[in-house]
Structure formats: C-alpha cells, structure tokens
Design a protein around this motif. Structure first.
Motif, short mmCIF file in Angstrom:
data_model
loop_
_atom_site.label_atom_id
_atom_site.label_comp_id
_atom_site.label_asym_id
_atom_site.label_seq_id
_atom_site.Cartn_x
_atom_site.Cartn_y
_atom_site.Cartn_z
N MET A 189 0.83 -1.25 -0.11
CA MET A 189 0.08 0.00 -0.03
C MET A 189 0.81 1.22 -0.04
SD MET A 189 -3.30 -0.74 0.15
CE MET A 189 -4.17 0.39 0.88
N PRO A 190 0.27 2.22 -0.77
CA PRO A 190 1.24 3.41 -0.73
C PRO A 190 1.16 4.09 0.70
CG PRO A 190 -0.44 3.58 -2.40
CD PRO A 190 -0.51 2.47 -1.68
N GLU A 191 2.05 5.25 0.93
CA GLU A 191 1.77 5.97 2.16
C GLU A 191 0.35 6.66 2.32
OE1 GLU A 191 4.48 6.30 4.46
OE2 GLU A 191 5.71 4.91 3.06
N LEU A 192 0.03 6.59 3.68
CA LEU A 192 -1.09 7.24 3.92
C LEU A 192 -1.39 8.60 3.51
CD1 LEU A 192 -3.03 5.85 6.33
CD2 LEU A 192 -3.21 8.16 6.85
N GLU A 193 -0.32 9.43 3.43
CA GLU A 193 -0.21 10.62 2.79
C GLU A 193 -0.73 10.78 1.28
OE1 GLU A 193 2.26 14.73 2.60
OE2 GLU A 193 3.30 12.91 3.22
#
Lengths: 121, 121
Positions: free
Chosen positions: A25-29
């Motif tokens: 998963m990509p970073e939350l930001e």
DNA sequence: ATAATAGTTGAATAATTATTCAATTGTCAA
DNA sequence: TTGACAATTGAATAATTATTCAACTATTAT
C-alpha cells in the motif's frame, strides 16, 4: 499470537494476506492526496470546466455561458482547480483566461470517459 | 444579435469560441456519469479499498484490519463500489471475498498515483 | 437447537461542500 | 475620475455523505 486490529471488530482472518497487501500500500499521505485528486474531478462543474479547457483556453465569462452558470459559481470552482494545480490563468486586460496546466489530466479524464462508455452497454 | 446566457450575468465575450467548444462537449448525462465515477474514487476509504483489492481479493474483515476500520464502515463503502460496478464478490462459507471487477480501474488509479507523484516535487 | 462469527443494513450524527447573494477589486474607456 | 464590466471573495444556505451504533441476516460448528 493473532494480530488484533484496534477498530475492526474481528480477529484477522487472513493474517498473512493482510500483511502482504499492507506492504504494497502507498503511504497514507499519498492515499489522501490521491483521494483529494479524484475528489476534485468528482464534481460535474469542475469536470466540465476541465473538459472545456481541454479544447481551448477560456475566460470565466465564457465558461459561465457554456455551462449556464454564474461567474461567481465558476470562479469558486476555478479557484479550487487552481489551488490543485490543475489550471493556469493569465490576464489580458479585464479578461482572465484559464487553461489546463497539466497534460497528464487529459489522459486521466479521457480514460474516465472510456470507462463510463464501456459500462454504458 | 448576441447570444445571452440565461444564468451567466454577462454578455458572452467569445461567442464563437464558446460555440466551438460546446459542440465538442460530451452529453450532459455522460458528464454526470464521469463526475460520479471520479467521486467514487475521491474518498480515501474507497480508494484504499481499490488499491488493496488491486493486489489480492480480500474479505470485509481483512479490509477492516488493513484500514483499521469497522466492518460496518467497510461494508457501507463496498456497497457503493459494488453498485458502481467496480468490485465483485463471492461467498465462501461465512466469508465474502471482494475483488476488482474492471481492469480498467487499475490504469486510472495508477495514473492518478503518477500524477500526485509528479506534483510532489 | 444454540452459540459464534462474518457481513449487512437503516437511522442518526457530524462534517464537508456547491451554489447563491451582496459587496469588493482590477482594468479600461470616456 | 467616473462608469462599466470581468472577476474575486466571504458568509450563508442547502444538500450531500462518511462513520457510528444497534439490530439484523447468513453460515458454520458444537
């Protein structure tokens, strides 16, 4: 020992799968930025403006006439598009012309159009 | 005689340009569908679900654990994604697995990610 | 049957947001 | 410098919507 999620009201069923997906998963930001980006296109006025500017640069008044909306409403949405770096503008006397800033958007919008074209059938 | 827009509180400045752009615009219904499509991706929960399902099929519980949200919240969003034909599901006993329905989406989402990657700099 | 767990659902709440309205700014022409 | 017009702005309103909560359904195992 099972990983227990704080909020999900269940034991994690497929621990390993979840762990594997999690690392991809990509970073939350970045996810937030992605959602915000789509959110901007997720409004008929804004996406109309983008489709229109994809053809030509237009002034606020032209956009208002094209979409049959007040200059104020258009201007508010243009401000949002500008803040998101999706449009640029230049002044010529009293008139302010808006244009697409990023060529990338064309592809995304046209892919979106393809998508809805397909699900039409 | 000048075309006067009903709502735009101004004479149309660039009549011809507006007319030209107008004929290239998609149908109003298609524009609405396009906006609705992007609106669905324009939520961090839903876009997270899509990113996760892009890797593997997952059950509601897994998604809850991954995103640290209740099953209820996930389920509500899955319903919206399903209604929009973006995900499919299959039952296996008590567990219901969700997966991406349309390969097209992958491209759109990854292009979105590219886009925000660029504007990062 | 009954208990346990996965998932769904509807109503309520809280937050976000698109448009309107009125007032204001910026530019040009008379 | 005054009037006219393009555009912006901020506040208010109205509508949409994501999450929570509690109750419910569906399936399995005891």
């Amino acid at each position: 020992m099972k990983i227990k999620s704080t909020l999900c009201d269940c034991e994690v069923i497929h621990e390993e799968t979840v762990a594997e997906v999690r690392v991809t998963m990509p970073e939350l930001e970045d996810i937030n930025m992605l959602a915000d980006f789509f959110k901007i296109l997720g409004d008929k006025t804004r996406v109309s403006i983008m489709l229109a500017l994809d053809k030509r640069e237009l002034c606020v008044c032209d956009l208002g006439a094209l979409l049959n909306m007040t200059k104020s409403a258009i201007s508010h949405q243009l401000k949002i598009l500008k803040k998101a770096n999706l449009v640029a503008n230049r002044r010529e006397g009293k008139v302010i012309f808006y244009s697409l800033k990023d060529q990338h958007i064309r592809d995304i919008v046209s892919q979106g159009l393809e998508h809805i074209g397909e699900s039409d059938e």
